[in-house]
Design an enzyme around this catalytic site. Structure first.
Site: not given
Length: 342
Positions: A164, A307
């Site tokens: 994310e 991430e």
């Protein structure tokens, strides 16, 4: 929402444990990796040697307006752009792990070149003043995440890591976790990407007051997500469900991904069979979420990058575990007396 999940094979899982016990090494010598490989072996479409990727859901959160972050929402777009150009942290790690990186815009304030646009909204509402999104938009984000995983599986990807990017998403993740677990925000809320003590106090205050005002239903993850969640969390929630539909493993990253997994388990309990934990985040909520899921994370490295980096870090370790699982001689073949459980 209705989902048809693949049939998980407990028989195949049991065979995997027998294989682990038969090879020439100390019993349970590979620790948690024996459990993870056995779990993967029970998934009907899992092929760890095939293509793998990290699916990064990028979205902005209206609650940033309340001073709960060190940086502004413009950073979401900047990092998403770096992912698209191959310059983000996750891209460098994924290259080593032989994984492709697919950033998707599920709710950024503005589109970014090179980031696939599947946006449901252009950012969520500020849940301190209104709800984050409608129930309909939340369900659409969940369905989008599930569809993306099934699409990638159809293209040959048999292991997918969730990632994310979204400034403010440790606030949304903490709020969702508190609502689902019935916990006080002061116990589950951390400093995220470098908040001061005063910033942390404000973050806790915002979550406390928002939960009291919106009163999300702890038994209904869609209600919780739509009131205090984020589009990235909703998308990842769908990704875990999509993995269960496709019959492949979906890797949990840090606390935000773990909260999405908790939502998925609430909506579709069978999705838990296809969730693989990667690392234990330093954020306070992570421990409580994993305990609720009944899942343990093998990597404890105090990572806080997001991430999907922690999930990608697990991939080479799984390769090594599979090399042992598939390549070691049995005790009888190695001329070693078999270990017996005592």
């Amino acid at each position: 929402m209705e989902f048809k999940t693949a049939v998980y094979s407990e028989e195949a899982r049991s065979r995997a444990y027998k294989r682990w016990d038969s090879i020439a090494k100390p019993l349970k010598g590979m620790g948690m990796f024996e459990d993870t490989i056995a779990q993967i072996e029970g998934m009907p479409a899992a092929h760890i040697g095939n293509k793998r990727c990290v699916l990064v859901f990028c979205a902005d959160n209206g609650v940033v307006e309340e001073g709960v972050t060190q940086t502004g929402s413009e950073v979401t777009a900047a990092v998403a752009g770096n992912m698209a150009s191959g310059n983000a942290t996750v891209c460098k790690m994924a290259k080593v792990a032989r994984a492709d990186v697919f950033p998707v815009d599920i709710g950024m304030l503005r589109p970014v070149e090179g980031v696939r646009d599947v946006h449901v909204l252009r950012g969520t509402g500020n849940f301190y003043r209104t709800r984050a999104m409608s129930r309909e938009d939340c369900e659409k984000a969940i369905m989008t995440g599930a569809s993306l995983v099934k699409e990638l599986h159809a293209k040959g990807y048999s292991m997918i890591a969730t990632g994310e990017m979204g400034i403010g998403n440790t606030t949304t993740a903490s709020a969702v976790a508190c609502a689902l677990l019935g916990a006080e925000p002061r116990y589950l809320t951390g400093k995220g990407a470098g908040l001061s003590d005063a910033g942390l106090r404000r973050k806790i205050e915002v979550i406390e007051q928002s939960l009291a005002r919106l009163n999300p239903d702890s038994g209904d993850a869609v209600d919780v997500l739509s009131k205090v969640g984020g589009l990235d969390i909703a998308g990842m929630c769908g990704a875990f469900i999509g993995g269960a539909e496709a019959g492949i493993p979906v890797l949990i990253d840090g606390v935000i991904s773990a909260v999405a997994a908790l939502c998925a388990a609430n909506i579709c309990p069978a999705s838990k069979d296809y969730m693989i934990a990667s690392h234990m985040s330093g954020e306070p909520a992570a421990k409580f979420v994993f305990e609720k899921l009944g899942i343990r994370a093998p990597i404890c490295a105090n990572m806080a990058l997001g991430e999907g980096t922690g999930a990608v870090a697990l991939m080479p370790l799984l390769d090594m575990a599979y090399a042992v699982y598939g390549g070691m001689l049995a005790f009888s073949d190695a001329g070693i007396e078999e270990y017996k459980p005592l």
